[in-house]
Design a protein around this motif. Sequence first.
Motif, mmCIF file in Angstrom:
data_model
loop_
_atom_site.group_PDB
_atom_site.id
_atom_site.type_symbol
_atom_site.label_atom_id
_atom_site.label_comp_id
_atom_site.label_asym_id
_atom_site.label_seq_id
_atom_site.Cartn_x
_atom_site.Cartn_y
_atom_site.Cartn_z
ATOM 1 N N PHE A 108 0.834 -1.205 0.000
ATOM 2 C CA PHE A 108 0.000 0.000 0.000
ATOM 3 C C PHE A 108 0.867 1.253 0.000
ATOM 4 C CE2 PHE A 108 -2.329 3.455 1.911
ATOM 5 C CZ PHE A 108 -3.567 3.387 1.283
ATOM 6 N N SER A 109 1.900 1.251 0.826
ATOM 7 C CA SER A 109 2.798 2.406 0.924
ATOM 8 C C SER A 109 3.473 2.695 -0.406
ATOM 9 C CB SER A 109 3.871 2.161 1.988
ATOM 10 O OG SER A 109 3.287 1.942 3.245
ATOM 11 N N HIS A 163 1.102 4.144 -3.032
ATOM 12 C CA HIS A 163 0.676 5.512 -2.773
ATOM 13 C C HIS A 163 1.850 6.460 -2.550
ATOM 14 C CE1 HIS A 163 -3.014 3.238 -2.142
ATOM 15 N NE2 HIS A 163 -3.622 4.357 -2.494
ATOM 16 N N ASP A 164 3.055 5.989 -2.882
ATOM 17 C CA ASP A 164 4.272 6.795 -2.778
ATOM 18 C C ASP A 164 4.413 7.427 -1.394
ATOM 19 O OD1 ASP A 164 6.675 7.752 -3.794
ATOM 20 O OD2 ASP A 164 5.777 9.647 -4.420
ATOM 21 N N VAL A 224 1.977 5.983 6.436
ATOM 22 C CA VAL A 224 0.704 5.275 6.306
ATOM 23 C C VAL A 224 0.218 4.826 7.674
ATOM 24 C CG1 VAL A 224 -0.431 3.225 5.357
ATOM 25 C CG2 VAL A 224 1.163 4.524 3.952
#
Length: 80
Positions: free
Chosen positions: A54-55, A58-59, A65
């Motif tokens: 996820f990190s 989403h850069d 996060v």
Amino acid sequence: MAAPSKKPNPKGLPPQSAQSAHVVGNNTSKPESGAKVPCNFRVDPEFKKRLKVFSAAHDMDMVEVFEQAVNEFIDRKGGA
């Protein structure tokens, strides 16, 4: 009675009060505002993988996060 040992004391002498007053880096003070401090705990490997994926998608850093998610959770629950 046995004679006292002639070996030098391997531990040395205790610190003198003048020396201990100038200790740098002890853990008795608060960290500076905005400084990051360690927060170590264990998570399931699958959770870590999801967080990492996820990190990256989403850069964001994993810490960013995690902090955002926990802050939103706490705010929703009416916590501190």
